[in-house]
Design a protein around this motif. Structure first.
Motif, mmCIF file in Angstrom:
data_model
loop_
_atom_site.group_PDB
_atom_site.id
_atom_site.type_symbol
_atom_site.label_atom_id
_atom_site.label_comp_id
_atom_site.label_asym_id
_atom_site.label_seq_id
_atom_site.Cartn_x
_atom_site.Cartn_y
_atom_site.Cartn_z
ATOM 1 N N ILE A 69 0.835 -1.201 0.000
ATOM 2 C CA ILE A 69 0.000 0.000 0.000
ATOM 3 C C ILE A 69 0.869 1.250 0.000
ATOM 4 N N GLU A 70 1.983 1.211 0.725
ATOM 5 C CA GLU A 70 2.903 2.352 0.729
ATOM 6 C C GLU A 70 3.441 2.616 -0.670
ATOM 7 N N PHE A 71 3.740 1.555 -1.420
ATOM 8 C CA PHE A 71 4.224 1.709 -2.789
ATOM 9 C C PHE A 71 3.222 2.482 -3.641
ATOM 10 N N TYR A 72 1.948 2.261 -3.383
ATOM 11 C CA TYR A 72 0.899 2.934 -4.148
ATOM 12 C C TYR A 72 0.382 4.195 -3.451
ATOM 13 N N ASN A 73 1.247 4.874 -2.706
ATOM 14 C CA ASN A 73 0.909 6.161 -2.079
ATOM 15 C C ASN A 73 -0.258 6.064 -1.108
ATOM 16 N N HIS A 74 -0.463 4.902 -0.525
ATOM 17 C CA HIS A 74 -1.569 4.720 0.431
ATOM 18 C C HIS A 74 -2.929 5.038 -0.206
ATOM 19 N N ARG A 75 -3.048 4.773 -1.477
ATOM 20 C CA ARG A 75 -4.308 5.050 -2.181
ATOM 21 C C ARG A 75 -5.233 3.837 -2.185
ATOM 22 N N MET A 76 -5.160 3.017 -1.154
ATOM 23 C CA MET A 76 -5.967 1.803 -1.088
ATOM 24 C C MET A 76 -6.012 1.323 0.349
ATOM 25 N N VAL A 77 -6.926 0.410 0.611
ATOM 26 C CA VAL A 77 -7.031 -0.199 1.935
ATOM 27 C C VAL A 77 -6.855 -1.700 1.773
ATOM 28 N N PRO A 78 -6.372 -2.397 2.821
ATOM 29 C CA PRO A 78 -6.183 -3.845 2.688
ATOM 30 C C PRO A 78 -7.503 -4.555 2.415
ATOM 31 N N ALA A 79 -7.462 -5.517 1.520
ATOM 32 C CA ALA A 79 -8.649 -6.320 1.245
ATOM 33 C C ALA A 79 -8.914 -7.255 2.420
ATOM 34 N N THR A 80 -10.173 -7.422 2.755
ATOM 35 C CA THR A 80 -10.568 -8.378 3.792
ATOM 36 C C THR A 80 -11.198 -9.623 3.176
ATOM 37 N N GLY A 81 -11.152 -9.712 1.867
ATOM 38 C CA GLY A 81 -11.757 -10.810 1.145
ATOM 39 C C GLY A 81 -12.138 -10.339 -0.244
ATOM 40 N N PRO A 82 -12.967 -11.095 -0.951
ATOM 41 C CA PRO A 82 -13.323 -10.707 -2.318
ATOM 42 C C PRO A 82 -14.315 -9.559 -2.406
ATOM 43 N N ILE A 83 -15.086 -9.309 -1.356
ATOM 44 C CA ILE A 83 -16.164 -8.313 -1.399
ATOM 45 C C ILE A 83 -15.629 -6.963 -0.936
ATOM 46 N N PRO A 84 -15.805 -5.893 -1.724
ATOM 47 C CA PRO A 84 -15.245 -4.594 -1.370
ATOM 48 C C PRO A 84 -16.162 -3.790 -0.461
ATOM 49 N N PRO A 85 -15.648 -2.705 0.134
ATOM 50 C CA PRO A 85 -16.494 -1.815 0.937
ATOM 51 C C PRO A 85 -17.644 -1.253 0.103
ATOM 52 N N GLY A 86 -18.764 -1.014 0.770
ATOM 53 C CA GLY A 86 -19.918 -0.428 0.093
ATOM 54 C C GLY A 86 -20.890 -1.435 -0.466
ATOM 55 N N VAL A 87 -20.587 -2.724 -0.294
ATOM 56 C CA VAL A 87 -21.443 -3.787 -0.817
ATOM 57 C C VAL A 87 -21.841 -4.693 0.341
ATOM 58 N N ALA A 88 -23.115 -5.085 0.392
ATOM 59 C CA ALA A 88 -23.582 -5.988 1.439
ATOM 60 C C ALA A 88 -22.767 -7.273 1.432
ATOM 61 N N GLY A 89 -22.265 -7.640 2.599
ATOM 62 C CA GLY A 89 -21.403 -8.808 2.726
ATOM 63 C C GLY A 89 -19.983 -8.445 3.082
ATOM 64 N N TYR A 90 -19.596 -7.181 2.869
ATOM 65 C CA TYR A 90 -18.263 -6.720 3.237
ATOM 66 C C TYR A 90 -18.146 -6.676 4.756
ATOM 67 N N GLU A 91 -17.016 -7.185 5.278
ATOM 68 C CA GLU A 91 -16.784 -7.215 6.725
ATOM 69 C C GLU A 91 -15.506 -6.438 7.032
ATOM 70 N N GLU A 92 -15.689 -5.192 7.429
ATOM 71 C CA GLU A 92 -14.556 -4.284 7.627
ATOM 72 C C GLU A 92 -13.661 -4.726 8.775
ATOM 73 N N ASP A 93 -14.248 -5.161 9.868
ATOM 74 C CA ASP A 93 -13.492 -5.439 11.089
ATOM 75 C C ASP A 93 -13.067 -6.901 11.222
ATOM 76 N N LYS A 94 -13.216 -7.664 10.148
ATOM 77 C CA LYS A 94 -12.833 -9.076 10.200
ATOM 78 C C LYS A 94 -11.516 -9.259 9.457
ATOM 79 N N PRO A 95 -10.405 -9.437 10.188
ATOM 80 C CA PRO A 95 -9.103 -9.536 9.510
ATOM 81 C C PRO A 95 -8.985 -10.822 8.700
ATOM 82 N N LEU A 96 -8.154 -10.747 7.686
ATOM 83 C CA LEU A 96 -7.892 -11.943 6.891
ATOM 84 C C LEU A 96 -7.173 -12.990 7.740
ATOM 85 N N PRO A 97 -7.597 -14.246 7.677
ATOM 86 C CA PRO A 97 -6.908 -15.296 8.451
ATOM 87 C C PRO A 97 -5.512 -15.597 7.916
ATOM 88 N N TYR A 98 -5.229 -15.203 6.674
ATOM 89 C CA TYR A 98 -3.901 -15.427 6.093
ATOM 90 C C TYR A 98 -3.276 -14.094 5.694
#
Length: 291
Positions: A69-98
């Motif tokens: 993310i630093e390489f890309y000027n912090h213009r993104m947030v870590p993915a928590t899975g396949p579903i992005p923010p703003g869509v039903a099913g996205y889980e912001e506070d659930k960290p990736l297990p891997y």
């Protein structure tokens, strides 16, 4: 106006806010998550990465997402899975297990049969190839070098294969890629649009370029396709995402942020991934334009 990576530092300060000079001119900044997920895909029909879940999990744990993310000027947030923010099913506070964990990556790699990144049968370093859908522009090459540095810490040799876009797509459609780097921008604002990328009947030449297949996932996918938008369906989306995350057909990278600028005389504007019907509401203040 959007902001390119090369111009980012000229208009955005370290706090990710607009520079005082542009603020004084009345220029305004917007920052919003895009309905977009970037990832590294594994070809599940490949004889090395396809049958070896622990290898895929180890590679996922090796990616230092903060450095990415630093390489890309912090213009993104870590993915928590396949579903992005703003869509039903996205889980912001659930960290990736891997998520990034180098020691765990090394343990998983040993369990996968490649202690210290070496194949016991040959004694040589494991070599993996990633297909890149560009002819090797500087930013693309630098990002691949960064990925290679992550996997090098596991003792794995990481080889890029640069393609023009049509050749890249042909390799995916013919199941010829071992690994590949790609992103998916949503076609319509529903998680089903992302989850279809893991449905076995959509395997290459369809959009499931990882050729992933899981009977439980398929059963749930066929169920949700005819469901209305309900909490029950959202819960199934989250369950399906969890299945995919555990099986690791992708290394989940980021959900990019949209940064842009607009003039003080431009009114009724709100960034949106589907802005087309909104244009009739835009308004310009001629008096402020003249000033």
């Amino acid at each position: 106006s959007g902001i390119s990576r090369s111009n980012f530092d000229a208009v955005i300060n370290q706090q990710k806010e607009l520079t005082p000079e542009l603020q004084a001119r009345g220029i305004r900044l917007y920052k919003t998550p895009r309905l977009y997920t970037t990832y590294i895909g594994f070809n599940m029909t490949d004889p090395v990465v396809g049958p070896n879940k622990k290898l895929r999990q180890a590679l996922s744990c090796a990616v230092d997402i903060e450095k990415w993310i630093e390489f890309y000027n912090h213009r993104m947030v870590p993915a928590t899975g396949p579903i992005p923010p703003g869509v039903a099913g996205y889980e912001e506070d659930k960290p990736l297990p891997y998520a990034f964990d180098l020691e765990r990556a090394r343990r998983l790699l040993a369990e996968a049969g490649y202690p210290d990144g070496r194949d016991p049968a040959t004694g040589k370093r494991l070599m993996l190839t990633i297909e890149i859908g560009s002819a090797g522009d500087p930013e693309s090459r630098q990002s691949v070098d960064l990925l290679a540095s992550f996997f090098d810490k596991l003792g794995i040799e990481f080889k890029p294969s640069y393609n023009n876009w049509p050749e890249f797509l042909k390799k995916l459609e013919r199941k010829q890629a071992q690994m590949y780097q790609l992103g998916w921008i949503i076609d319509y604002p529903d998680a089903e649009n992302f989850l279809q990328l893991f449905y076995s009947k959509n395997a290459s030449p369809g959009p499931n370029h990882s050729n992933y297949s899981n009977p439980e996932f398929d059963r749930l996918f066929e169920r949700i396709r005819t469901m209305q938008d309900t909490p029950e369906r959202t819960a199934l989306y989250q369950r399906m995402a969890a299945i995919v995350i555990e099986d690791a057909p992708w290394i989940f990278l980021t959900h990019p942020l949209s940064f842009g600028l607009f003039q003080p005389w431009f009114k009724n504007f709100k960034p949106h991934d589907f802005p087309y019907p909104n244009m009739k509401f835009y308004k310009v203040d001629p008096a402020r334009m003249r000033n």
